[in-house]
Design a protein around this motif. Structure first.
Motif, PDB file in Angstrom:
ATOM      1  N   ALA A 194       0.829  -1.206   0.000  1.00 49.96           N
ATOM      2  CA  ALA A 194       0.000   0.000   0.000  1.00 49.96           C
ATOM      3  C   ALA A 194       0.863   1.256   0.000  1.00 49.96           C
ATOM      4  CB  ALA A 194      -0.932  -0.008   1.210  1.00 49.96           C
ATOM      5  N   GLU A 195       1.932   1.248   0.789  1.00 52.89           N
ATOM      6  CA  GLU A 195       2.815   2.409   0.849  1.00 52.89           C
ATOM      7  C   GLU A 195       3.543   2.601  -0.476  1.00 52.89           C
ATOM      8  OE1 GLU A 195       4.525   5.791   2.297  1.00 52.89           O
ATOM      9  OE2 GLU A 195       2.860   4.607   3.107  1.00 52.89           O
ATOM     10  N   ASN A 196       4.022   1.498  -1.070  1.00 57.16           N
ATOM     11  CA  ASN A 196       4.665   1.583  -2.388  1.00 57.16           C
ATOM     12  C   ASN A 196       3.695   2.118  -3.437  1.00 57.16           C
ATOM     13  OD1 ASN A 196       7.065   0.571  -1.406  1.00 57.16           O
ATOM     14  ND2 ASN A 196       6.711  -1.513  -2.099  1.00 57.16           N
ATOM     15  N   LEU A 197       2.462   1.601  -3.394  1.00 57.53           N
ATOM     16  CA  LEU A 197       1.448   2.023  -4.357  1.00 57.53           C
ATOM     17  C   LEU A 197       1.137   3.504  -4.193  1.00 57.53           C
ATOM     18  CD1 LEU A 197      -0.636   1.311  -6.549  1.00 57.53           C
ATOM     19  CD2 LEU A 197      -2.234   0.715  -4.705  1.00 57.53           C
ATOM     20  N   ARG A 198       1.016   3.949  -2.950  1.00 61.43           N
ATOM     21  CA  ARG A 198       0.737   5.360  -2.680  1.00 61.43           C
ATOM     22  C   ARG A 198       1.827   6.249  -3.304  1.00 61.43           C
ATOM     23  NH1 ARG A 198      -2.369   7.500   1.221  1.00 61.43           N
ATOM     24  NH2 ARG A 198      -2.467   5.466   2.273  1.00 61.43           N
ATOM     25  N   ASN A 199       3.076   5.887  -3.064  1.00 61.93           N
ATOM     26  CA  ASN A 199       4.180   6.688  -3.584  1.00 61.93           C
ATOM     27  C   ASN A 199       4.255   6.652  -5.111  1.00 61.93           C
ATOM     28  OD1 ASN A 199       5.215   7.601  -1.061  1.00 61.93           O
ATOM     29  ND2 ASN A 199       6.079   5.582  -0.708  1.00 61.93           N
ATOM     30  N   LEU A 200       3.934   5.493  -5.695  1.00 59.41           N
ATOM     31  CA  LEU A 200       3.938   5.393  -7.157  1.00 59.41           C
ATOM     32  C   LEU A 200       2.829   6.248  -7.763  1.00 59.41           C
ATOM     33  CD1 LEU A 200       5.006   4.075  -9.759  1.00 59.41           C
ATOM     34  CD2 LEU A 200       3.349   2.237  -9.396  1.00 59.41           C
ATOM     35  N   LEU A 201       1.629   6.155  -7.203  1.00 59.88           N
ATOM     36  CA  LEU A 201       0.501   6.909  -7.746  1.00 59.88           C
ATOM     37  C   LEU A 201       0.704   8.415  -7.622  1.00 59.88           C
ATOM     38  CD1 LEU A 201      -2.543   4.812  -6.456  1.00 59.88           C
ATOM     39  CD2 LEU A 201      -1.584   4.851  -8.753  1.00 59.88           C
ATOM     40  N   LEU A 202       1.452   8.822  -6.607  1.00 62.07           N
ATOM     41  CA  LEU A 202       1.686  10.250  -6.403  1.00 62.07           C
ATOM     42  C   LEU A 202       2.978  10.726  -7.078  1.00 62.07           C
ATOM     43  CD1 LEU A 202       0.494  10.656  -2.710  1.00 62.07           C
ATOM     44  CD2 LEU A 202      -0.724  11.221  -4.816  1.00 62.07           C
ATOM     45  N   THR A 203       3.513   9.895  -7.986  1.00 59.44           N
ATOM     46  CA  THR A 203       4.663  10.331  -8.787  1.00 59.44           C
ATOM     47  C   THR A 203       4.264  11.564  -9.593  1.00 59.44           C
ATOM     48  OG1 THR A 203       5.459   8.054  -8.999  1.00 59.44           O
ATOM     49  CG2 THR A 203       6.274   9.653 -10.596  1.00 59.44           C
ATOM     50  N   PRO A 204       5.100  12.603  -9.611  1.00 56.32           N
ATOM     51  CA  PRO A 204       4.733  13.832 -10.326  1.00 56.32           C
ATOM     52  C   PRO A 204       4.494  13.586 -11.813  1.00 56.32           C
ATOM     53  CG  PRO A 204       6.641  14.198  -8.918  1.00 56.32           C
ATOM     54  CD  PRO A 204       6.401  12.728  -8.930  1.00 56.32           C
ATOM     55  N   PRO A 205       3.483  14.231 -12.375  1.00 49.72           N
ATOM     56  CA  PRO A 205       3.240  14.112 -13.817  1.00 49.72           C
ATOM     57  C   PRO A 205       4.282  14.893 -14.604  1.00 49.72           C
ATOM     58  CG  PRO A 205       1.704  15.677 -12.838  1.00 49.72           C
ATOM     59  CD  PRO A 205       2.472  15.065 -11.701  1.00 49.72           C
ATOM     60  N   LEU A 206       4.486  14.505 -15.830  1.00 44.77           N
ATOM     61  CA  LEU A 206       5.388  15.242 -16.716  1.00 44.77           C
ATOM     62  C   LEU A 206       4.530  16.278 -17.447  1.00 44.77           C
ATOM     63  CD1 LEU A 206       8.448  15.052 -17.392  1.00 44.77           C
ATOM     64  CD2 LEU A 206       7.786  13.832 -19.459  1.00 44.77           C
ATOM     65  N   ALA A 207       4.230  17.353 -16.754  1.00 49.10           N
ATOM     66  CA  ALA A 207       3.242  18.327 -17.219  1.00 49.10           C
ATOM     67  C   ALA A 207       3.687  19.045 -18.487  1.00 49.10           C
ATOM     68  CB  ALA A 207       2.968  19.345 -16.115  1.00 49.10           C
ATOM     69  N   GLY A 208       2.703  19.316 -19.347  1.00 45.88           N
ATOM     70  CA  GLY A 208       2.930  20.146 -20.519  1.00 45.88           C
ATOM     71  C   GLY A 208       3.730  19.508 -21.629  1.00 45.88           C
ATOM     72  N   LYS A 209       3.930  18.202 -21.601  1.00 50.32           N
ATOM     73  CA  LYS A 209       4.749  17.521 -22.614  1.00 50.32           C
ATOM     74  C   LYS A 209       3.872  16.726 -23.589  1.00 50.32           C
ATOM     75  CE  LYS A 209       8.870  18.309 -20.601  1.00 50.32           C
ATOM     76  NZ  LYS A 209      10.008  19.013 -21.233  1.00 50.32           N
ATOM     77  N   THR A 210       4.295  16.729 -24.829  1.00 43.12           N
ATOM     78  CA  THR A 210       3.736  15.786 -25.798  1.00 43.12           C
ATOM     79  C   THR A 210       4.679  14.597 -25.830  1.00 43.12           C
ATOM     80  OG1 THR A 210       2.719  17.515 -27.133  1.00 43.12           O
ATOM     81  CG2 THR A 210       3.100  15.402 -28.200  1.00 43.12           C
ATOM     82  N   VAL A 211       4.137  13.406 -25.585  1.00 47.74           N
ATOM     83  CA  VAL A 211       4.975  12.225 -25.355  1.00 47.74           C
ATOM     84  C   VAL A 211       4.735  11.167 -26.432  1.00 47.74           C
ATOM     85  CG1 VAL A 211       5.478  10.328 -23.744  1.00 47.74           C
ATOM     86  CG2 VAL A 211       5.042  12.639 -22.870  1.00 47.74           C
ATOM     87  N   LEU A 212       5.826  10.580 -26.868  1.00 44.49           N
ATOM     88  CA  LEU A 212       5.768   9.430 -27.775  1.00 44.49           C
ATOM     89  C   LEU A 212       5.937   8.168 -26.945  1.00 44.49           C
ATOM     90  CD1 LEU A 212       5.882   8.062 -30.598  1.00 44.49           C
ATOM     91  CD2 LEU A 212       8.337   8.465 -30.576  1.00 44.49           C
ATOM     92  N   GLY A 213       4.905   7.339 -26.884  1.00 43.38           N
ATOM     93  CA  GLY A 213       4.983   6.064 -26.173  1.00 43.38           C
ATOM     94  C   GLY A 213       5.480   4.978 -27.093  1.00 43.38           C
ATOM     95  N   LEU A 214       6.410   4.158 -26.608  1.00 42.52           N
ATOM     96  CA  LEU A 214       6.982   3.088 -27.424  1.00 42.52           C
ATOM     97  C   LEU A 214       6.841   1.770 -26.671  1.00 42.52           C
ATOM     98  CD1 LEU A 214      10.337   3.224 -29.387  1.00 42.52           C
ATOM     99  CD2 LEU A 214       9.676   1.192 -28.118  1.00 42.52           C
ATOM    100  N   ASP A 215       6.057   0.871 -27.244  1.00 43.01           N
ATOM    101  CA  ASP A 215       5.887  -0.473 -26.685  1.00 43.01           C
ATOM    102  C   ASP A 215       6.813  -1.411 -27.461  1.00 43.01           C
ATOM    103  OD1 ASP A 215       5.049  -2.755 -25.410  1.00 43.01           O
ATOM    104  OD2 ASP A 215       3.199  -2.950 -26.577  1.00 43.01           O
ATOM    105  N   PRO A 216       7.958  -1.815 -26.869  1.00 45.76           N
ATOM    106  CA  PRO A 216       8.961  -2.590 -27.604  1.00 45.76           C
ATOM    107  C   PRO A 216       8.452  -3.976 -28.014  1.00 45.76           C
ATOM    108  CG  PRO A 216       9.871  -1.655 -25.578  1.00 45.76           C
ATOM    109  CD  PRO A 216       8.383  -1.522 -25.491  1.00 45.76           C
TER     110      PRO A 216
END
Length: 717
Positions: free
Chosen positions: A301-323
């Motif tokens: 639960a603590e790990n999940l909390r910290n992961l979910l509250l990871t800061p967003p990469l605001a204002g970026k256009t992102v290219l997602g790559l699924d290898p």
């Protein structure tokens, strides 16, 4: 003690606070709502304390319900005594209540029940008396119970049946079981052996393993249980049987001079070996499992909390790559709001290696959509994909960085109904590329679509009780979503479903209403959504933001019930509502603090509510994640073969487990910092020093290229 008194003592909280908080829970208020908007009542308990209180409240109420059921069941048999009532009142765990009920529980056919049917109960009672000089020898008395019609054919059978009754009575005695359980836990061992001749390296350390039950860490128990379940390990509890039998003899065998005592002693040994030991072993292993699970769930639960509250990469256009290899690497360009702008497939890896063609496609996407970041999934072919991307970035003038993103759960999402509804024309790998990009843009908004168990920050999650794990993790997701707040006009139904007061149905109804009627112009408009009434509105309204609303407070975390007080506050200090929208109230808090007591009286609100209100007016819609450092983008790649002992890196904590933490240092394979290498001072658990998402400095302690393992240390850095 009452339940509220127990909660007060256990959680070190004032009784009045506990009583008021329990009353709020019983009224149907959600934990996020209570934590955020009822601080005066709770004394500003945070959501974690409230979750603990809520869980213990449910457990204690379940315990009380079972206590009453057992009392009623025994009373219905006409066997309830003051001693039983007192014992039930003193019982503090479910096992103790069940021990008390054991003698009165309707049993299946046993050796003792058969003996009772044969009329041997009086003989058992006579044996237990252990008189020194009975009027006739015990064997002679036993002879009077020989009865062919009842199936007692000899003195030996009569005494044997009586001993069976004694053995069961001893086994059913709650005080004996409690002491035996304590002795076993305090002095017993868990013994583990491998099964078969062939060794399984996964469980190598447990092939000939023994440890005291009292010191056995939860993560070892869960590993042992898994090995046993897979048929790789054989597990047994080695109890201190000599000490236990000595205890039972001292309690039961009262007169060694009696001829009956040898039969009573025989019944004691039989009771322990045949009835008590197997039962207590099961109970102890179950209890150890429950405790280990609770520990693992808390860490998860603590790990999940910290992961979910990871800061967003605001204002970026992102290219997602699924290898990928044979099917190629799927690409998806996603804008800062999460909208998909473009998709493509490239083949830069084996077996095709169309590298020039792949570079051309990616460069075109970067230029056409002004991509500023690339998110690469860390699954199959990710290393080759990372090398390809790093090489490509050196060839272009645009400033673009990349980040490796955990693919955990991406395949689960891609094949889910949610993903099919969102992207009906995409295949699963295209959906996965979108998910990978969105995880970088806004981890919380994307990860809520995935079963928390599949996100990849737990340990042994598939071995725990599913209902308890789901309950705990769902609570964490709810707390995170509500602490950040949700944009009512852009949020998916998956995200909305975690908002306080909403569920899957009302969340879908909100999205449907939005699709049919256009964007929401105010929070009040929520009351037009089907099946969303006043009660749900009260719970959810403060957590939903309406960007661009005519009512500026709809864009903040101020609850509608406090709008009057907020407007009166603005008027008192000569502020306009437009000042809120334009972010011109940065000094309001200091001015309010000088008059805090008189203002609370004037506005008829408490200090916590007033301070929260001022904070929202100063920074309307502030994202608490913005206080943390965002994801770091890289432009070059390093291989595990490049690592040398003593090198120092800055890395990010990916997962915290019982024996250490895994840290991403940019070489594809996360390194392990053992708990003994985390701090220069002693710590009992890695979570005392590290959390998922932390940026840390680590030193290479060792590298095993063949096994793809990296050992790290944080000491002396």
């Amino acid at each position: 003690m009452t339940i509220n008194e127990i909660l007060s003592a256990e959680l070190s909280l004032p009784l009045k606070r506990v009583e008021s908080t329990v009353a709020l829970i019983d009224e149907g208020n959600t934990v996020p709502f209570i934590a955020r908007y009822r601080k005066e009542v709770t004394g500003s308990m945070n959501d974690e304390v409230l979750r603990t209180l809520f869980d213990r409240l449910n457990y204690l109420r379940g315990l009380e319900k079972r206590r009453e059921e057992v009392r009623s069941a025994i009373e219905a048999q006409g066997k309830l005594t003051p001693a039983i009532v007192e014992a039930l009142e003193k019982a503090v765990i479910l096992t103790e209540i069940e021990d008390i009920y054991r003698p009165y529980k309707q049993k299946r056919k046993t050796r003792a029940s058969v003996a009772r049917e044969k009329g041997l109960e009086d003989l058992a009672s006579a044996l237990l008396l252990q008189e020194s000089s009975p009027e006739m020898a015990i064997e002679e008395y036993a002879a009077s119970f020989v009865d062919e019609e009842k199936g007692v054919l000899s003195i030996e059978e009569a005494i044997g049946g009586a001993c069976d009754i004694l053995a069961e009575d001893i086994s059913d005695d709650a005080s004996y079981r409690k002491e035996i359980r304590a002795l076993t836990v305090d002095f017993g061992l868990i013994n583990v052996k491998k099964t078969g001749e062939e060794a399984d390296s996964t469980y190598a350390m447990y092939h000939d393993f023994a440890e005291k039950l009292s010191t056995l860490p939860g993560h070892r128990l869960l590993a042992i249980n898994r090995g046993e379940k897979e048929g790789k390990l054989k597990v047994a509890i080695d109890a201190p049987s000599d000490a236990i039998l000595n205890y039972l003899f001292s309690e039961i065998v009262e007169n060694n001079g009696s001829k009956a005592s040898k039969y009573v002693a025989r019944a004691v040994v039989d009771s322990y070996d045949r009835l008590i030991a197997p039962s207590v072993e099961r109970e102890i292993r179950s209890d150890l499992f429950d405790r280990a699970s609770e520990g693992a769930i808390r860490l998860f639960a603590e790990n999940l909390r910290n992961l979910l509250l990871t800061p967003p990469l605001a204002g970026k256009t992102v290219l997602g790559l699924d290898p990928g290899y044979r099917t190629g690497c799927k690409l998806a360009v996603v804008d800062k709001t999460g909208k998909v702008l473009d998709t493509a497939v490239i083949y830069p890896t084996k077996p095709f290696e169309r590298i020039d063609e792949a570079k051309k496609i990616v460069k075109t996407l970067i230029r056409s959509h002004r991509v500023t970041a690339i998110a690469i999934g860390n699954g199959t072919a990710s290393k080759e994909s990372e090398i390809f991307v790093a090489g490509l970035l050196k060839e272009i003038p645009e400033e673009v960085g990349y980040a490796m993103v955990s693919e955990a759960g991406a395949s689960v999402y891609s094949a889910s109904e949610t993903a099919r509804e969102e992207f009906p024309d995409f295949d699963v790998t295209q959906r996965s590329a979108v998910s990978i990009a969105r995880r970088l843009i806004d981890p919380l908004a994307e990860l809520v679509k995935i079963d928390p168990k599949s996100i990849g920050v737990g340990q042994y999650q598939h071995d725990m009780k599913p209902a308890r794990l789901d309950e705990s993790l769902t609570g964490v997701v709810e707390d995170c979503v509500n602490s950040v707040g949700v944009d009512l006009n852009t949020a998916s139904h998956s995200l909305l479903s975690y908002v306080a007061g909403l569920n899957a149905t009302t969340a879908k109804n909100i999205v449907k209403y939005r699709d049919e009627n256009g964007v929401f112009r105010s929070r009040k408009e929520l009351l037009k959504v089907p099946r969303l009434g006043e009660k749900a509105f009260t719970q959810c309204a403060g957590f939903l933001r309406v960007s661009g609303a005519d009512e500026v407070l709809d864009c903040t975390g101020v609850h509608p019930e406090s709008y009057g007080a907020a407007k009166a506050l603005l008027k008192k200090y000569g502020c306009k509502e437009s000042d809120v929208r334009e972010g011109k109230l940065s000094g309001l808090g200091a001015r309010v603090e000088k008059d805090i007591e008189s203002l609370c009286v004037e506005l008829n609100i408490g200090e916590p509510t007033l301070r929260d209100m001022v904070s929202e007016l100063e920074k309307p819609g502030r994202d608490p994640r913005s206080d943390l450092p965002p994801a770091e983008l890289r432009s070059d790649v390093m291989d595990i073969r490049d690592l040398k002992e003593g090198m120092v890196f800055t890395g990010k904590v990916r997962n915290v487990i019982d024996f250490g933490a895994f840290v991403d240092i940019g070489v594809h394979q996360d390194g392990l910092v053992h708990v003994s290498e985390i701090s220069d001072t002693f710590i009992r658990h890695p979570s005392e020093a590290l959390s998922v998402g932390d940026t840390v400095k680590v030193r290479i302690k060792g590298v095993d290229v063949a096994k793809n393992r990296i050992s790290l240390s944080m000491k002396g850095i």
